[in-house]
Motif scaffolding. Structure first.
Motif, mmCIF file in Angstrom:
data_model
loop_
_atom_site.group_PDB
_atom_site.id
_atom_site.type_symbol
_atom_site.label_atom_id
_atom_site.label_comp_id
_atom_site.label_asym_id
_atom_site.label_seq_id
_atom_site.Cartn_x
_atom_site.Cartn_y
_atom_site.Cartn_z
ATOM 1 N N ARG A 1 0.733 -1.247 0.017
ATOM 2 C CA ARG A 1 0.211 -0.109 -0.012
ATOM 3 C C ARG A 1 0.779 1.472 0.010
ATOM 4 N NH1 ARG A 1 -3.811 -0.643 4.785
ATOM 5 N NH2 ARG A 1 -5.046 -2.428 4.083
ATOM 6 N N GLY A 2 0.233 2.219 -0.313
ATOM 7 C CA GLY A 2 1.053 3.760 -0.461
ATOM 8 C C GLY A 2 0.632 4.141 1.058
ATOM 9 N N VAL A 3 1.784 4.809 1.322
ATOM 10 C CA VAL A 3 1.548 5.660 2.851
ATOM 11 C C VAL A 3 0.478 6.627 2.532
ATOM 12 C CG1 VAL A 3 3.861 5.244 3.647
ATOM 13 C CG2 VAL A 3 3.337 7.337 2.200
ATOM 14 N N ASN A 4 -0.001 7.200 3.686
ATOM 15 C CA ASN A 4 -1.273 8.024 3.567
ATOM 16 C C ASN A 4 -2.401 7.474 2.907
ATOM 17 O OD1 ASN A 4 -0.050 10.073 4.738
ATOM 18 N ND2 ASN A 4 0.777 10.981 2.824
ATOM 19 N N ASN A 5 -2.321 6.061 2.750
ATOM 20 C CA ASN A 5 -3.642 5.351 1.942
ATOM 21 C C ASN A 5 -3.678 5.868 0.823
ATOM 22 O OD1 ASN A 5 -4.905 3.085 2.455
ATOM 23 N ND2 ASN A 5 -6.664 4.061 3.537
ATOM 24 N N GLU A 6 -2.789 6.483 -0.015
ATOM 25 C CA GLU A 6 -3.118 6.846 -1.164
ATOM 26 C C GLU A 6 -3.148 5.753 -2.440
ATOM 27 O OE1 GLU A 6 0.267 9.307 -1.446
ATOM 28 O OE2 GLU A 6 1.681 7.745 -1.662
ATOM 29 N N ASP A 7 -3.381 6.314 -3.515
ATOM 30 C CA ASP A 7 -3.636 5.465 -4.704
ATOM 31 C C ASP A 7 -2.071 5.183 -5.388
ATOM 32 O OD1 ASP A 7 -4.631 6.064 -8.232
ATOM 33 O OD2 ASP A 7 -4.550 4.000 -6.931
ATOM 34 N N ILE A 8 -1.940 4.129 -5.677
ATOM 35 C CA ILE A 8 -0.596 3.741 -6.042
ATOM 36 C C ILE A 8 -0.687 3.304 -7.465
ATOM 37 C CG2 ILE A 8 0.728 3.417 -4.135
ATOM 38 C CD1 ILE A 8 0.299 0.659 -3.873
ATOM 39 N N SER A 9 -1.853 2.983 -8.034
ATOM 40 C CA SER A 9 -1.926 2.300 -9.236
ATOM 41 C C SER A 9 -1.812 3.073 -10.540
ATOM 42 C CB SER A 9 -3.291 1.927 -9.535
ATOM 43 O OG SER A 9 -4.296 3.024 -9.484
ATOM 44 N N PHE A 10 -1.340 4.170 -10.214
ATOM 45 C CA PHE A 10 -1.008 5.102 -11.445
ATOM 46 C C PHE A 10 0.445 4.935 -11.694
ATOM 47 C CE2 PHE A 10 1.451 8.293 -9.146
ATOM 48 C CZ PHE A 10 0.763 8.469 -8.034
ATOM 49 N N TRP A 11 1.354 4.185 -10.850
ATOM 50 C CA TRP A 11 2.719 3.920 -11.058
ATOM 51 C C TRP A 11 3.004 2.456 -10.655
ATOM 52 C CZ3 TRP A 11 6.008 3.043 -6.834
ATOM 53 C CH2 TRP A 11 5.527 2.998 -5.607
ATOM 54 N N ILE A 12 2.145 1.748 -10.103
ATOM 55 C CA ILE A 12 2.359 0.410 -10.094
ATOM 56 C C ILE A 12 1.242 -0.378 -11.112
ATOM 57 C CG2 ILE A 12 2.072 -1.565 -8.532
ATOM 58 C CD1 ILE A 12 3.442 0.130 -6.333
ATOM 59 N N LYS A 13 1.690 -1.194 -11.855
ATOM 60 C CA LYS A 13 0.634 -1.762 -12.973
ATOM 61 C C LYS A 13 0.402 -2.902 -12.144
ATOM 62 C CE LYS A 13 2.222 -3.919 -16.478
ATOM 63 N NZ LYS A 13 2.491 -4.341 -17.987
ATOM 64 N N LYS A 14 1.031 -3.830 -11.791
ATOM 65 C CA LYS A 14 0.623 -4.831 -11.099
ATOM 66 C C LYS A 14 1.585 -5.468 -10.103
ATOM 67 C CE LYS A 14 2.434 -8.261 -14.593
ATOM 68 N NZ LYS A 14 2.315 -9.356 -15.376
ATOM 69 N N VAL A 15 1.283 -6.110 -9.036
ATOM 70 C CA VAL A 15 2.127 -6.728 -7.960
ATOM 71 C C VAL A 15 1.720 -8.226 -8.071
ATOM 72 C CG1 VAL A 15 2.735 -6.745 -5.507
ATOM 73 C CG2 VAL A 15 1.945 -4.739 -6.571
ATOM 74 N N SER A 16 2.954 -9.114 -7.947
ATOM 75 C CA SER A 16 2.799 -10.459 -8.023
ATOM 76 C C SER A 16 3.252 -10.941 -6.586
ATOM 77 C CB SER A 16 3.469 -11.064 -9.223
ATOM 78 O OG SER A 16 4.989 -11.573 -9.025
ATOM 79 N N PHE A 17 2.658 -11.818 -6.151
ATOM 80 C CA PHE A 17 2.998 -12.455 -4.727
ATOM 81 C C PHE A 17 3.330 -13.804 -4.920
ATOM 82 C CE2 PHE A 17 1.739 -8.896 -2.076
ATOM 83 C CZ PHE A 17 0.686 -8.219 -2.756
ATOM 84 N N ARG A 18 4.562 -14.351 -4.653
ATOM 85 C CA ARG A 18 4.939 -15.599 -4.712
ATOM 86 C C ARG A 18 4.691 -16.115 -3.407
ATOM 87 N NH1 ARG A 18 6.487 -18.892 -8.497
ATOM 88 N NH2 ARG A 18 7.034 -21.058 -7.476
ATOM 89 N N LEU A 19 3.582 -17.146 -3.120
ATOM 90 C CA LEU A 19 3.334 -17.972 -1.984
ATOM 91 C C LEU A 19 4.273 -19.004 -1.922
ATOM 92 C CD1 LEU A 19 -0.239 -17.201 -1.878
ATOM 93 C CD2 LEU A 19 1.447 -15.811 -1.240
ATOM 94 N N HIS A 20 4.164 -19.843 -0.879
ATOM 95 C CA HIS A 20 4.681 -21.132 -0.588
ATOM 96 C C HIS A 20 4.219 -22.257 -1.735
ATOM 97 C CE1 HIS A 20 6.178 -24.794 1.699
ATOM 98 N NE2 HIS A 20 7.117 -23.904 1.943
ATOM 99 N N GLU A 21 5.213 -23.004 -2.169
ATOM 100 C CA GLU A 21 4.883 -23.895 -3.226
ATOM 101 C C GLU A 21 3.799 -24.975 -2.882
ATOM 102 O OE1 GLU A 21 8.629 -24.578 -3.177
ATOM 103 O OE2 GLU A 21 8.747 -26.001 -1.665
ATOM 104 N N THR A 22 3.243 -24.971 -1.772
ATOM 105 C CA THR A 22 2.339 -25.999 -1.288
ATOM 106 C C THR A 22 0.894 -25.322 -1.690
ATOM 107 O OG1 THR A 22 2.567 -25.059 1.133
ATOM 108 C CG2 THR A 22 3.461 -26.939 0.566
ATOM 109 N N TYR A 23 0.762 -23.820 -1.679
ATOM 110 C CA TYR A 23 -0.343 -23.564 -2.016
ATOM 111 C C TYR A 23 -0.743 -23.739 -3.530
ATOM 112 C CZ TYR A 23 -0.879 -20.753 2.123
ATOM 113 O OH TYR A 23 -0.793 -20.338 3.533
ATOM 114 N N PRO A 24 -2.150 -23.743 -3.950
ATOM 115 C CA PRO A 24 -2.141 -23.952 -5.190
ATOM 116 C C PRO A 24 -2.019 -22.549 -5.843
ATOM 117 C CG PRO A 24 -4.336 -23.868 -4.104
ATOM 118 C CD PRO A 24 -3.216 -23.815 -2.944
#
Lengths: 215, 473
Positions: free
Chosen positions: A43-66
């Motif tokens: 998230r951005g500080v101040n709860n601001e919008d960050i989508s204008f400079w971040i296109k997407k975020v990928s989270f790589r979880l543990h391999e046991t997760y589908p």
């Protein structure tokens, strides 16, 4: 092509990332062996919008997760899951094509279990969620003109840290006060180290003097 | 014949005889005597001794009883004696217990603690002459003074107990009247006596009571006392912000000076024909030219002109300084600064207490000089600030970590902003320097010790060779 870079300019954006987790209580606890419900987020500080400079975020979880590679292309950039164990999540932040930048990776250790106590000396209450957040700044050296434009439009060429804890945002402790405290702490530490360096230097002098006598 | 083992009851001959049904009539008598004579252990009773099997207990100490408490003296007689309290005016006679041998030491001990405040008294004439007041009758004034005397000038109590028919007086009113009367009396009385003028004046001044000021002061205290926790936090945050801005202000002033100094020297350099380097066309030597590429100030508030001490007026300054063309001695490091005025203004209106204090400082009118940091070459790209902190060599990580721990610094800064990161790096390098220094000094010390012991052992100068080499560091 507006891939020309703005020489000598630097743009910075602040964000924080981490997770909240709370234990699953009640009936559901008996159904699965997942003991906690957690959410990892950026998230951005101040709860601001960050989508204008971040296109997407990928989270790589543990391999046991589908489907361990979870890609979120719209705000809020977060993944909620249930589980029982703590592991490291690789958070890759992709910027808009206008920036022409490669994605950056942050690593976050998912925290489910509380520390020994919650500061008041009592054992952590069962219902209280466990949080772990880290503040960081993304620095764009010599951004492209297009990206610079995007930032300028959103009034985002620089940022302002919140000055005090906003009562609405729980557990977002990244304010100027915290920064100032850290600066003061570092100053104090620096002074102490320099003092010790001085002392060592004096010792060195004394020893060289003494050893000269024995030559 | 007695089956005496440590864990069994001692069996007398008669018991055995009973069990085995053997008659041994001759033995019991002497044995009994023996037994009777034998068993007279000290300290414990016979029964107890036999209970534990006749063996001495493992750790047996004769119990040492305290001697009986002896009263050598006779009890002192006390007397329920009558006494009077000199601090009293009604001659009340009470009684209290006193030792008869302790003669009456004189007055009642506690009488000396009755401190009385001298509330000034005035005569009727004095009242008529000087102390007349349209709002106060003489009776009411007398009443007030009586209360003051009674309650030792404790105005909180006096204001509470004040009950004069037809008058509702606040504590400030009462105080005003009291101090007013005292001041007037002082003036008149001192005029007649030959007192030191200076002392008198200060004394008169002490009795000046400004009612409105007092009311305001108490209101302010009330506000201060009833601040909510949010307000207190707000104020603290503002203080921190104010301090930061003050620091920034100082830094800005210093940098401005440096910049001006540099520019002046640079100007001079430019005019010198011997200056090597590329033509000055690409370099904005005049501070009046603004070049693009500066980072905008947050909130879009504009820059205001910079006034330096030599009274040059510079236009809004966004100076790009090409470092590689500058003479070495004027390569200062100038950092970029940003101050948001609007935000501060809004906060001010919310908190009255800090208003005046903060307005008196000058930083609200500070100018904004944007100078791009050019010390390092900017490689295009993106990075995360916390990941850019220079890593430590693996063998040093632990030691540095320990030092940081002692200093109370986490391994990684909580808020890696520009300033925090730079300070953190400084700290890291300082710690590494310190550790290296320590190691070096320790090595030197051990070498010195070796040399000393060598000398004391041999009594001859240390042989040339490897030791010399080690010592020559």
């Amino acid at each position: 092509m507006s891939n020309k870079r703005m020489k000598g300019t630097v743009a910075t954006r602040a964000l924080y990332y981490g997770n909240t987790a709370y234990p699953i209580l009640g009936k559901k606890a008996n159904d699965s062996d997942h003991t906690h419900k957690w959410t990892v987020l950026v998230r951005g500080v101040n709860n601001e919008d960050i989508s204008f400079w971040i296109k997407k975020v990928s989270f790589r979880l543990h391999e046991t997760y589908p489907n361990p590679q979870r890609t979120i292309e719209q705000p809020p950039f977060e993944v909620s899951e249930t589980g029982w164990g703590e592991f490291e999540i690789a958070i890759k932040i992709y910027f808009h094509a206008a920036s022409g930048e490669k994605p950056v990776t942050l690593y976050h250790h998912l925290r489910l279990h509380p520390y020994e106590d919650d500061g008041t000396g009592q054992p952590w209450p069962k219902e209280k969620p466990v949080t772990s957040f880290n503040y960081d700044e993304v620095v764009f050296n010599e951004p492209t003109e297009a990206f610079y434009q995007v930032l300028a439009e959103n009034n985002a060429l620089t940022f302002q840290l919140p000055t005090k804890k906003s009562t609405k945002e729980p557990a977002v402790p990244f304010t100027t006060m915290v920064e100032q405290e850290e600066l003061d702490r570092l100053d104090k530490a620096l002074r102490e180290v320099n003092r010790q360096v001085q002392r060592e230097r004096q010792r060195a002098e004394a020893i060289t003097e003494e050893s000269a006598m024995y030559k | 014949m007695e089956a005496v083992t440590p864990f069994q009851h001692a069996m007398s001959g008669s018991d055995i005889r009973d069990i085995l049904q053997i008659g041994k009539p001759t033995e019991p008598a002497p044995r009994k005597l023996k037994q009777a004579v034998e068993k007279k252990p000290e300290g414990i009773s016979r029964e107890l001794y036999s209970l534990i099997g006749g063996a001495p207990p493992i750790a047996f100490i004769k119990p040492n009883y305290k001697a009986k408490l002896s009263f050598q003296q006779k009890a002192t007689p006390w007397e329920f004696r009558q006494f009077t309290n000199p601090a009293r005016t009604d001659g009340l006679v009470l009684r209290h217990w006193v030792k008869t041998n302790d003669d009456n030491d004189g007055d009642y001990y506690f009488a000396k603690f009755n401190k009385v405040i001298n509330v000034t008294d005035y005569t009727n004439e004095e009242y008529e002459k000087h102390l007349n007041d349209p709002n106060w009758t003489k009776e009411e004034t007398d009443y007030l003074f009586a209360l003051c005397r009674n309650y030792d000038l404790r105005f909180v109590v006096i204001a509470d107990r004040y009950e004069y028919p037809g008058a509702t007086r606040s504590m400030e009113d009462l105080k005003e009247r009291y101090y007013g009367v005292n001041q007037a009396l002082l003036r008149e009385r001192a005029a007649s006596s030959t007192d030191n003028n200076q002392e008198r004046q200060t004394l008169i001044q002490q009795f000046s009571f400004d009612k409105n000021k007092e009311i305001e002061r108490k209101k302010a205290l009330e506000i201060l006392f009833t601040r909510t926790p949010e307000q207190i936090e707000e104020e603290e945050a503002l203080f921190v912000e104010a301090r930061r801005l003050e620091q920034n202000d100082m830094k800005l002033a210093k940098e401005r000076e440096q910049l001006l100094k540099f520019l002046q020297t640079y100007d001079i350099q430019q005019t010198l024909p011997s200056t090597p380097g590329p033509p000055s066309a690409g370099i904005p030597a005049q501070p009046g030219l603004a070049t693009p590429g500066g980072i905008g100030i947050a909130g879009g508030s504009g820059t205001s002109p910079v006034h330096d001490k030599v009274n040059h007026q510079y236009k809004p300054v966004r100076i790009k300084l090409p470092w590689n063309h500058l003479p070495i001695h004027s390569q200062y490091s100038l950092k970029r600064r940003r101050v948001n005025q609007k935000w501060i203004q809004r906060r001010f209106d919310a908190c009255q207490m800090l208003r005046s204090a903060l307005r008196s400082t000058k930083f609200t009118k500070t100018c904004l000089v944007e100078i791009i940091e050019k010390k390092e070459k900017l490689t295009p790209g993106v990075y995360v600030r916390s990941q850019k902190i220079p890593p430590i060599k693996p063998n040093m990580i632990q030691k540095v970590g320990k030092v940081m721990d002692e200093l109370g610094i986490p391994i990684r800064p909580i808020m890696p902003t520009v300033q925090v990161c730079s300070k953190f790096e400084q700290l890291q390098t300082a710690i590494i320097t310190l550790l290296d220094l320590k190691r070096q000094v320790d090595r030197q010390e051990t070498d010195l010790k070796v040399k000393k012991t060598q000398k004391s052992k041999d009594g001859t100068p240390t042989p040339q060779g490897p030791q010399e080499g080690i010592a020559n560091r």
